[in-house]
Write an enzyme that holds these catalytic residues in place. Structure first.
Site, PDB file in Angstrom:
ATOM      1  N   ARG A 170       0.019 -14.114  -9.101  1.00  0.00           N
ATOM      2  CA  ARG A 170       1.347 -13.939  -8.212  1.00  0.00           C
ATOM      3  C   ARG A 170       2.291 -13.124  -8.629  1.00  0.00           C
ATOM      4  O   ARG A 170       3.673 -13.168  -8.714  1.00  0.00           O
ATOM      5  CB  ARG A 170       2.085 -15.326  -7.868  1.00  0.00           C
ATOM      6  CG  ARG A 170       0.967 -16.227  -7.395  1.00  0.00           C
ATOM      7  CD  ARG A 170       0.782 -15.962  -5.875  1.00  0.00           C
ATOM      8  NE  ARG A 170      -0.492 -16.802  -5.347  1.00  0.00           N
ATOM      9  CZ  ARG A 170      -1.914 -16.856  -5.623  1.00  0.00           C
ATOM     10  NH1 ARG A 170      -2.260 -15.653  -6.123  1.00  0.00           N
ATOM     11  NH2 ARG A 170      -2.712 -17.516  -5.446  1.00  0.00           N
TER      12      ARG A 170
ATOM     13  N   SER B 126       3.774 -21.544  -0.485  1.00  0.00           N
ATOM     14  CA  SER B 126       4.030 -22.462  -1.688  1.00  0.00           C
ATOM     15  C   SER B 126       5.264 -22.177  -2.383  1.00  0.00           C
ATOM     16  O   SER B 126       5.545 -21.031  -2.386  1.00  0.00           O
ATOM     17  CB  SER B 126       2.960 -22.100  -2.726  1.00  0.00           C
ATOM     18  OG  SER B 126       1.513 -22.686  -2.467  1.00  0.00           O
TER      19      SER B 126
ATOM     20  N   GLU C  22       7.880 -19.469  -6.419  1.00  0.00           N
ATOM     21  CA  GLU C  22       6.965 -18.346  -6.186  1.00  0.00           C
ATOM     22  C   GLU C  22       7.550 -17.678  -4.776  1.00  0.00           C
ATOM     23  O   GLU C  22       7.281 -16.490  -4.602  1.00  0.00           O
ATOM     24  CB  GLU C  22       5.473 -19.123  -5.502  1.00  0.00           C
ATOM     25  CG  GLU C  22       4.630 -18.056  -4.754  1.00  0.00           C
ATOM     26  CD  GLU C  22       3.331 -18.515  -4.705  1.00  0.00           C
ATOM     27  OE1 GLU C  22       2.528 -19.348  -5.556  1.00  0.00           O
ATOM     28  OE2 GLU C  22       2.495 -18.138  -3.715  1.00  0.00           O
TER      29      GLU C  22
HETATM   30  C1  LIG Z   1       1.889 -21.223   5.855  1.00  0.00           C
HETATM   31  C2  LIG Z   1       1.914 -20.174   4.706  1.00  0.00           C
HETATM   32  C3  LIG Z   1       0.680 -20.216   3.750  1.00  0.00           C
HETATM   33  C4  LIG Z   1       0.767 -19.515   2.708  1.00  0.00           C
HETATM   34  N1  LIG Z   1      -0.492 -19.354   1.804  1.00  0.00           N
HETATM   35  C5  LIG Z   1      -0.504 -18.477   1.099  1.00  0.00           C
HETATM   36  C6  LIG Z   1      -1.517 -18.341   0.097  1.00  0.00           C
HETATM   37  O1  LIG Z   1      -2.531 -19.128   0.128  1.00  0.00           O
HETATM   38  N2  LIG Z   1      -1.625 -17.516  -1.246  1.00  0.00           N
HETATM   39  C7  LIG Z   1      -0.693 -16.660  -1.339  1.00  0.00           C
HETATM   40  O2  LIG Z   1      -0.670 -15.963  -2.083  1.00  0.00           O
HETATM   41  N3  LIG Z   1       0.637 -16.666  -0.428  1.00  0.00           N
HETATM   42  C8  LIG Z   1       0.707 -17.381   0.325  1.00  0.00           C
HETATM   43  N4  LIG Z   1       1.825 -17.522   1.343  1.00  0.00           N
HETATM   44  C9  LIG Z   1       2.718 -16.751   1.032  1.00  0.00           C
HETATM   45  C10 LIG Z   1       2.841 -15.028   1.778  1.00  0.00           C
HETATM   46  O3  LIG Z   1       1.988 -15.364   3.128  1.00  0.00           O
HETATM   47  C11 LIG Z   1       2.156 -14.165   1.178  1.00  0.00           C
HETATM   48  O4  LIG Z   1       2.626 -13.665  -0.130  1.00  0.00           O
HETATM   49  C12 LIG Z   1       2.086 -12.670   1.830  1.00  0.00           C
HETATM   50  O5  LIG Z   1       1.423 -11.967   1.168  1.00  0.00           O
HETATM   51  C13 LIG Z   1       3.400 -12.335   2.077  1.00  0.00           C
HETATM   52  O6  LIG Z   1       3.494 -11.066   3.048  1.00  0.00           O
HETATM   53  P1  LIG Z   1       4.571 -10.688   3.989  1.00  0.00           P
HETATM   54  O7  LIG Z   1       4.440  -9.284   4.603  1.00  0.00           O
HETATM   55  O8  LIG Z   1       5.267 -12.005   4.781  1.00  0.00           O
HETATM   56  O9  LIG Z   1       5.722 -10.496   2.844  1.00  0.00           O
HETATM   57  P2  LIG Z   1       7.507 -10.554   2.814  1.00  0.00           P
HETATM   58  O10 LIG Z   1       7.632 -12.123   2.653  1.00  0.00           O
HETATM   59  O11 LIG Z   1       7.907  -9.787   4.042  1.00  0.00           O
HETATM   60  O12 LIG Z   1       7.867 -10.003   1.535  1.00  0.00           O
HETATM   61  C14 LIG Z   1       7.693 -10.746   0.323  1.00  0.00           C
HETATM   62  C15 LIG Z   1       8.002  -9.549  -0.958  1.00  0.00           C
HETATM   63  O13 LIG Z   1       7.222  -8.559  -0.659  1.00  0.00           O
HETATM   64  C16 LIG Z   1       7.951  -7.334  -0.899  1.00  0.00           C
HETATM   65  N5  LIG Z   1       7.257  -6.314   0.222  1.00  0.00           N
HETATM   66  C17 LIG Z   1       6.882  -6.552   1.398  1.00  0.00           C
HETATM   67  N6  LIG Z   1       6.097  -5.565   2.075  1.00  0.00           N
HETATM   68  C18 LIG Z   1       6.285  -4.712   0.876  1.00  0.00           C
HETATM   69  C19 LIG Z   1       5.652  -3.322   0.836  1.00  0.00           C
HETATM   70  N7  LIG Z   1       5.016  -2.753   1.684  1.00  0.00           N
HETATM   71  N8  LIG Z   1       5.920  -2.417  -0.444  1.00  0.00           N
HETATM   72  C20 LIG Z   1       6.523  -3.270  -1.255  1.00  0.00           C
HETATM   73  N9  LIG Z   1       7.218  -4.471  -1.288  1.00  0.00           N
HETATM   74  C21 LIG Z   1       7.112  -5.163  -0.277  1.00  0.00           C
HETATM   75  C22 LIG Z   1       9.293  -7.734  -0.242  1.00  0.00           C
HETATM   76  O14 LIG Z   1      10.422  -6.751  -0.543  1.00  0.00           O
HETATM   77  C23 LIG Z   1       9.327  -9.202  -0.816  1.00  0.00           C
HETATM   78  O15 LIG Z   1       9.958  -8.989  -1.879  1.00  0.00           O
HETATM   79  C24 LIG Z   1       1.844 -18.384   2.358  1.00  0.00           C
HETATM   80  C25 LIG Z   1       3.184 -18.514   3.329  1.00  0.00           C
HETATM   81  C26 LIG Z   1       3.028 -19.280   4.422  1.00  0.00           C
HETATM   82  C27 LIG Z   1       4.062 -19.146   5.325  1.00  0.00           C
END
Ligand SMILES: Cc1cc2nc3c(=O)[nH]c(=O)nc-3n(C[C@H](O)[C@H](O)[C@H](O)COP(=O)(O)OP(=O)(O)OC[C@H]3O[C@@H](n4cnc5c(N)ncnc54)[C@H](O)[C@@H]3O)c2cc1C
Length: 325
Positions: free
Chosen positions: A176, A226, A296
């Protein structure tokens, strides 16, 4: 930030939609978060790069948002230019066994593309919400797999040296974590190396992973995945369950009955409610189990937004009595 001149300059650049005082709760899976001073949703990669170049040249605070599924945004919002990847950065190109994809693409769509192309390796990711970009930053993982296993290289915008391709080893993926968290980098697209596979088997594995997810996590309620990292060799969810926290509630934020490492928004939860609940969980786990939980989910708000250091500052500032961050 002087909002109107910034917004008006961005509008004059014709890169896409520009809004002011945009409530970030509309852009997060938690449905929590105050306004972004300026919110830009560029149309394409060129627009994203032009906005990034300009905010850097003007020394303006900025923050990139994917689908907002891994962030907790402060109730007072963010005084920054928030740049969304939700419309731009969605291109894909398949040349088996390689897929090149824009970082704004939903991870689930990328998984379905791999399945249709008979390419294995992304089955673990089918149930992870959010964009490819967010998954790269967090080295997202589930069901025993994570992004590090499939990424060959990433096209990044680097605030210092501009757009360049970075090999996966330089991204320094860990549990992570990645170099994105500590570098002024934005992921624009990634090249993934997969393996030829049987589409039926790939689909079956994906279906199995989706079903498991639906049974074990509160997917129908607003949450951010998480809340705490697993403090290896322990599991955060198990420790939180051991202290009897399932069902604990602060305001409209509650510990999920289905999975103790999930906090759900039962209606009008605020970031303050979530923080209060997180602090209570963290303190109790430390007192009873001697383990310090680290978030996380990423904190976005006053302070530096994003980095773990911001969490440490929050905990210390609010005096939760833990000596370790
Ligand atoms: C129901 C649920 C289940 C989940 N299960 C998991 C799981 O099993 N495993 C897991 O690892 N995660 C899980 N997550 C967390 C999340 O889905 C992941 O971390 C996902 O990859 C985040 O993507 P996002 O586009 O929503 O990022 P955001 O939430 O929009 O951003 C997260 C971070 O990444 C940065 N960011 C976003 N895009 C970019 C980019 N293009 N370049 C640089 N920085 C960027 C943002 O600035 C921020 O700091 C879960 C979330 C939910 C709601």
């Amino acid at each position: 930030m002087d909002v109107e001149p910034v917004a008006s300059h961005l509008r004059s650049m014709n890169v896409g939609q520009v809004k002011t005082a945009e409530p970030l709760g509309r852009h997060t899976s938690f449905r929590i978060g105050g306004p972004a001073s300026v919110f830009v949703d560029p149309d394409d990669l060129d627009g994203v790069v032009r906005v990034l170049d300009w905010v850097r040249d003007e020394s303006l605070p900025y923050f990139i948002i994917g689908q907002g599924t891994n962030i907790l945004v402060s109730d007072v919002g963010v005084d920054a230019v928030v740049i969304s990847t939700s419309r731009a950065l969605k291109e894909t190109e398949v040349s088996p066994p390689v897929i090149r994809a824009g970082s704004g693409l939903l991870l689930t769509k990328l998984c379905r593309l791999a399945e249709r192309s008979g390419l294995a390796g992304l089955e673990f990711a089918i149930s992870i919400p959010g964009t490819l970009g967010g998954a790269l930053v967090m080295n997202a993982g589930a069901h025993g797999g994570s992004m590090v296993e499939v990424v060959e290289s990433v096209l990044v915008w680097d605030a210092i040296s501009g757009v360049r391709r970075v090999p996966a080893e330089d991204v320094q993926f860990q549990y992570r974590q990645s170099r994105f968290m500590h570098n002024p980098w934005i992921a624009l697209e990634a090249t993934l190396r997969l393996k030829p596979g049987n589409p039926d088997e790939i689909r079956d594995k994906m279906r199995h992973n989706m079903e498991y997810r639906k049974k074990s996590q509160p997917v129908g309620e607003p949450n951010a995945g998480s809340i705490f990292k697993n403090p290896q060799p322990h599991y955060a969810g198990r420790l939180i369950e051991e202290i009897g926290a399932k069902g604990w509630r602060e305001g409209d934020a509650a510990v999920s009955d289905l999975h103790a490492n999930f906090i759900v928004n039962c209606g009008q939860a605020t970031a303050h409610d979530v923080l209060t609940l997180m602090r209570r969980i963290r303190r109790t786990v430390y007192q009873r189990c001697g383990v310090v939980l680290k978030p996380e989910v990423r904190w976005i708000g006053p302070g530096e937004g994003g980095a773990d250091a911001t969490w440490e500052n929050l905990w210390y500032a609010e005096g939760d009595g833990l000596t370790e961050p």
